[in-house]
Design a protein around this motif. Structure first.
Motif, PDB file in Angstrom:
ATOM      1  N   LYS A 103       2.068 -11.454   2.427  1.00  0.00           N
ATOM      2  CA  LYS A 103       2.667 -11.574   1.095  1.00  0.00           C
ATOM      3  C   LYS A 103       3.475 -10.332   0.715  1.00  0.00           C
ATOM      4  O   LYS A 103       4.276 -10.390  -0.204  1.00  0.00           O
ATOM      5  CB  LYS A 103       1.601 -11.900   0.043  1.00  0.00           C
ATOM      6  CG  LYS A 103       0.455 -10.913  -0.033  1.00  0.00           C
ATOM      7  CD  LYS A 103      -0.538 -11.389  -1.097  1.00  0.00           C
ATOM      8  CE  LYS A 103      -1.566 -10.331  -1.469  1.00  0.00           C
ATOM      9  NZ  LYS A 103      -2.292  -9.743  -0.348  1.00  0.00           N
ATOM     10  N   ASP A 104       3.253  -9.230   1.448  1.00  0.00           N
ATOM     11  CA  ASP A 104       3.982  -7.997   1.115  1.00  0.00           C
ATOM     12  C   ASP A 104       5.193  -7.747   1.994  1.00  0.00           C
ATOM     13  O   ASP A 104       5.712  -6.636   2.045  1.00  0.00           O
ATOM     14  CB  ASP A 104       3.053  -6.783   1.247  1.00  0.00           C
ATOM     15  CG  ASP A 104       1.847  -6.901   0.345  1.00  0.00           C
ATOM     16  OD1 ASP A 104       1.945  -7.687  -0.626  1.00  0.00           O
ATOM     17  OD2 ASP A 104       0.835  -6.254   0.623  1.00  0.00           O
ATOM     18  N   LYS A 143       1.238  -5.535   8.137  1.00  0.00           N
ATOM     19  CA  LYS A 143       1.183  -5.723   6.693  1.00  0.00           C
ATOM     20  C   LYS A 143       0.681  -7.122   6.355  1.00  0.00           C
ATOM     21  O   LYS A 143       0.895  -8.054   7.126  1.00  0.00           O
ATOM     22  CB  LYS A 143       2.603  -5.590   6.095  1.00  0.00           C
ATOM     23  CG  LYS A 143       3.068  -4.186   5.829  1.00  0.00           C
ATOM     24  CD  LYS A 143       4.382  -4.263   5.075  1.00  0.00           C
ATOM     25  CE  LYS A 143       4.915  -2.864   4.764  1.00  0.00           C
ATOM     26  NZ  LYS A 143       6.234  -2.961   4.116  1.00  0.00           N
ATOM     27  N   ARG A 161      -1.727 -11.956   7.851  1.00  0.00           N
ATOM     28  CA  ARG A 161      -1.268 -10.611   8.142  1.00  0.00           C
ATOM     29  C   ARG A 161      -0.284 -10.702   9.296  1.00  0.00           C
ATOM     30  O   ARG A 161      -0.448 -11.558  10.173  1.00  0.00           O
ATOM     31  CB  ARG A 161      -2.483  -9.804   8.590  1.00  0.00           C
ATOM     32  CG  ARG A 161      -2.368  -8.326   8.443  1.00  0.00           C
ATOM     33  CD  ARG A 161      -3.745  -7.742   8.697  1.00  0.00           C
ATOM     34  NE  ARG A 161      -3.774  -7.090   9.977  1.00  0.00           N
ATOM     35  CZ  ARG A 161      -4.884  -6.927  10.695  1.00  0.00           C
ATOM     36  NH1 ARG A 161      -6.041  -7.390  10.283  1.00  0.00           N
ATOM     37  NH2 ARG A 161      -4.832  -6.294  11.835  1.00  0.00           N
TER      38      ARG A 161
END
Lengths: 509, 325
Positions: free
Chosen positions: A237-238, A234, A221
């Protein structure tokens, strides 16, 4: 119904003010067991304040800290450690004249009678240290003196110290890594990455770095800080690198002007070394940098690249070979002569060699090449301030106060001043830079890189020891790889334009 | 941790030291064969005892990166207090062991005072101990006054330092015990390890919760106590009280520690090395006397040799960019 395990860390509404300045406005955060959280932000965004609060070095002005479900108020670093928070600080913080075991044991205090009357109980100290080293999977003799260790081994000792949690407390430890990779060489960073994956099994990690790729690769994160607030949180991976960059800086990255279209301005090398040798450091190193060319010297710690550069600047002696400036061989080379010949050098140890912290920024700018601040032998303070001010505007230095002592600026802004000191020369011929981006955030790095390119475009030959191989690939026209003091590979970027990090790394080790 | 490994840092180069000391002895023996005689070497041991005791305190302080200049003043004050409380030509009561307690107590208090002023008021140790030096000399001068010379009347006491036990002079045994205690203090106590940590990186020691201020005060206190102790021994050797009983000691003790590789910036060095440094300087001094160097030249020659020795010892560490202050 399942029993909920409290998060390892829960910060609620933490704020921190120094005088009238609020370094942290109000942040809240939860970290679960086994989570690796990346914390990024520009220098001065408040990352180090958060770390200092967690480490018990400074108390928060408001808010609540819960560690493993227990509300804590730290009176000092020892309390934080007892609660299970281990911090690996940005600067290496080991006592080099003590043993590995003693350093790991630093935060602990034995409860046995020997310790109580002030005796050092070596058997316990060594036993505990061995256990901590085993936990992080490092094979090191706890009895060695830290001064005898390599950089990466020292880093491992710091991590062992951070995870050496007091058994009486229990719970999941939190390991905070504050820019652990800033001073590591690429292959050492790989070792550290493996270590962090290992840590996940029994600890939670906060990882701070300026290298966004690294953060995205290592962390589960990512949290972005700007002006004392969390403005993005976030899963890795996003989120993309560009997204992180614009969140950090509040603007978009301009780092697209990758150009190897540069052409040398002359065919006589501005600086050349031939068969340069110093016993025990490097052997037969030869390369040349033409005006308008950027040459990167790449090598791991101990490859001798920094010594070669120091020899070029006359800061260290060499035993054999020669240095040529403008095609002429120099004899009796020394720093004053090098400076006079138009050489400039940005050292890796900025705080020690690059600047005079107690002097104002203006003094530092005008220290070597006073330029318009001098009329003959006389230096005029108001002219000096004017010269410094023009550099402050050009390089976007914060805070915009040229008379403030340099030591009170952040690392990135200090480095800008160090650059300005050399750029203030009208005829710089050779620009030597040793790890110029060390400890700099993305914004400051861009400014520094832009200045390097500009110096190059205006006819200086640049020799650069980069922090990362990517940096070398981005900037350089030629790459010289050093391994154990010898040149192991040379690349010309106009020919080898699809060179990869892996190719270079292979030649380094 | 086994002892050999622990002292490793301290014993580093100990063999080369033995070689140097042996060389000095051989060279001077050629000039004057009496130099290597048993009597003379015993004499050297007696001469070395006072600086050996002092160098333990000095090393503790220098290891922290501080300096203690008060040695000679404290020696004078403690020596005068001791002799006036012991059987002396001025009469007065013989307080026996209490004389020792009070005299070393004065040293301890002056040392602690230096430590407190240095740490709590953040005054450089250089300046504070320069002050304590003069306070000590002042105390001694007042006690000395202008009456009869306080010479030691007890033969048992005045001969004690040179009397032999197991073939070695008593004063040397005393100094050896102090040096041994110093070695143990550095290697096996939290105080000793704390002193090393402070010398290596003081801000880091603070952040790590090392009790910096108490440790510093304690180190200055110990140094003061040892200076007082050395003052008593020196007074005993001299046979009478004198405010200047410690004259010249500072110029032996600090160079001895430096020659032995104790860095004035702190953190590096050790008791064993400092003790060897003392032996080297005392041997040189004694050798010059026996070599028949004109007394008028002795001080100059000794000083020159000292400078050469320090340059030679520092030679491997010279670096063009190293800052020497």
């Amino acid at each position: 119904m399942t029993i909920t395990i409290p998060p390892v860390v829960r910060l609620t509404d933490i704020g921190c003010t120094f005088g009238s300045v609020s370094a942290i406005k109000s942040v809240s955060l939860e970290i679960q067991r086994g989570e690796v959280v990346g914390l990024v932000g520009e220098n001065g965004a408040g990352k180090s304040t958060i770390i200092k609060i967690l480490a018990g070095i400074i108390p928060p002005s408001k808010g609540r800290i819960e560690i493993n479900g227990i509300i804590c108020s730290f009176r000092g670093p020892k309390d934080a450690f007892k609660a299970g928070i281990g911090v690996v600080h940005q600067e290496q913080s080991l006592f080099t004249n003590l043993t590995v075991a003693e350093n790991i044991d630093q935060h602990r205090s034995g409860a046995d009678w020997m310790s109580r009357i002030g005796l050092q109980r070596w058997s316990r100290v060594n036993r505990d240290a061995t256990a901590a080293l085993q936990k992080v999977g490092v094979k090191l003799d706890p009895k060695t003196y830290v001064r005898e260790l390599s950089f990466i081994d020292r880093q491992m000792v710091e991590i062992a110290r951070a995870v050496c949690i007091d058994p009486a407390v229990g719970g999941t430890p939190l390991v905070v890594l504050d820019e652990p990779t800033a001073i590591l060489e690429p292959e050492e960073t790989a070792v550290l990455e493996r270590e962090i994956r290992n840590l996940k099994q029994f600890a939670s990690v906060i990882f701070i770095s300026h290298r966004l790729d690294e953060v995205l690769r290592i962390c589960d994160r990512v949290i972005v800080m700007r002006s004392g607030e969390f403005i993005l949180d976030k899963p890795s991976k996003d989120v993309t690198r560009e997204e992180l960059f614009s969140a950090m800086a509040g603007r978009h990255s301009q780092e697209s002007q990758k150009g190897h279209a540069r052409s040398p301005k002359a065919d006589v090398a501005a600086i050349e070394v031939r068969e340069l040798t110093r016993r025990g450091q490097y052997r037969n190193v030869s390369f040349a940098a033409l005006p308008g060319q950027i040459v990167a010297l790449v090598g791991s710690n101990g490859s001798g690249s920094d010594s070669v550069m120091r020899a070029m600047f006359g800061a260290e002696p060499h035993d054999g070979g020669e240095i040529k400036v403008d095609g002429r061989r120099v004899a009796g080379w020394s720093i004053p002569r090098a400076v006079k010949a138009g050489l400039a050098y940005v050292p890796a140890e900025r705080k020690i060699e690059g600047m005079i912290g107690g002097f104002s920024a203006a003094h530092n700018v005008a220290m070597v090449h006073p330029g318009e601040a001098a009329i003959g032998p006389i230096r005029l303070p108001h002219l000096r301030r004017k010269v410094a001010q023009s550099w402050f505007n050009r390089l976007d230095v914060h805070p915009n106060n040229v008379v403030q002592p340099l030591v009170y600026f952040s690392g990135g802004n200090q480095q800008k001043v160090v650059l300005a000191k050399w750029l203030n020369s009208k005829h710089m011929k050779v620009f030597l830079l040793d790890h110029p981006l060390r400890g700099l955030d993305a914004g400051a790095s861009e400014t520094v890189n832009a200045q390097i390119r500009q110096a190059c475009d205006s006819g200086a030959a640049v020799v650069l020891i980069p922090d990362t191989i990517e940096e070398a690939l981005d900037l350089a026209d030629k790459i010289i790889v050093l391994r154990d003091g010898e040149v192991s590979a040379r690349y010309d970027m106009t020919i080898d334009s699809n060179l990869s990090v892996q190719d270079v790394l292979e030649k380094m080790v | 941790m086994d002892k050999r490994k622990l002292l490793h840092g301290d014993w580093q180069g100990a063999t080369s030291w033995v070689v140097i000391l042996a060389l000095v002895i051989i060279v001077f023996s050629f000039i004057n064969p009496r130099f290597a005689s048993i009597e003379n070497l015993r004499n050297v041991l007696v001469q070395a005892s006072v600086p050996l005791m002092l160098v333990v305190g000095a090393t503790l302080v220098i290891l922290m990166g501080s300096i203690d200049l008060s040695v000679q003043g404290i020696m004078g004050a403690a020596g005068m207090v001791w002799i006036l409380m012991s059987p002396n030509a001025r009469g007065g009561i013989d307080y026996g062991a209490w004389a020792w307690v009070v005299a070393t107590g004065i040293g301890l208090i002056l040392g602690l005072l230096s430590g407190v002023i240095h740490t709590l008021f953040r005054v450089p140790s250089f300046v504070v101990t320069l002050g304590t030096w003069n306070v000590g000399v002042g105390l001694a001068t007042i006690l000395y006054g202008d009456s009869l010379l306080p010479s030691l009347t007890s033969e048992a006491l005045s001969q004690w330092p040179t009397r032999l036990t197991l073939g070695l002079p008593n004063s040397f045994w005393l100094a050896s015990i102090v040096v041994l205690a110093g070695i143990l203090l550095i290697g096996f106590t939290q105080l000793g390890r704390g002193i090393l940590a402070i010398g290596n990186n003081e801000p880091l020691a603070v952040v790590n919760g090392v009790p910096v201020i108490p440790i510093k005060i304690a180190a200055f206190g110990i140094a003061g106590l040892l200076s007082g102790f050395a003052g008593i021994l020196a007074t005993m050797q001299l046979g009478s009280g004198a405010p200047g009983v410690g004259a010249g000691q500072l110029f032996t003790v600090i160079p001895a520690a430096v020659i032995a590789g104790t860095a004035l910036s702190g953190g590096e060095g050790g008791m064993v090395r400092s003790a060897l440094g003392v032996f080297l300087l005392i041997l040189l001094n004694n050798g010059l006397v026996l070599a028949g160097v004109d007394p008028n030249y002795q001080s100059g020659v000794f000083g020159a040799i000292l400078v050469i020795a320090i340059v030679a010892v520092d030679w491997p560490q010279r670096d063009r960019l190293r800052v020497a202050k």
